[in-house]
Design a protein around this motif. Structure first.
Motif: not given
Length: 120
Positions: A16-33, A55-61, A67-69
């Protein structure tokens, strides 16, 4: 806590060639599934909104998160569900899930995606 990550889906996700931001958001959110429902929610059952995700991904603008979501929704990795006045998010159970079973609503939400077709 754990999240199942299905191997057939992993290979497709890599393409899928996720951007690094998309992958970061995806991985950060997995703990909330949440178990069996696929909703992104806190332990108390309160579903994550876009503001919660920011708020959970405060390391990303904020702009990059939105855009990633949107991209993750377009790629059918997440689904956006309107609940009252807020959007909530479901994770595709053919890629990631928690629990031993998937409820019918979650399954139906993603049944026509390429991810579901991997297991037919």
């Amino acid at each position: 806590m754990y999240v199942k990550f299905f191997l057939k889906s992993a290979s497709v996700l890599a393409r899928e060639k996720l951007s690094s931001t998309e992958m970061s958001v995806c991985l950060e959110l997995l703990q909330y599934v949440r178990y069996d429902t696929g909703y992104l929610a806190y332990e108390n059952g309160s579903k994550l909104t876009l503001d919660d995700i920011k708020r959970r991904c405060d390391f990303i603008s904020n702009t990059s998160i939105v855009r990633a979501i949107d991209e993750l929704v377009d790629k059918k990795i997440l689904a956006k569900v309107r609940t009252g006045k807020e959007n909530n998010y479901l994770v595709n159970p053919y890629i990631f899930m928690r629990g031993a079973r998937v409820n019918k609503t979650l399954s139906k939400t993603f049944e026509n995606t390429k991810w579901a077709k991997l297991y037919c």
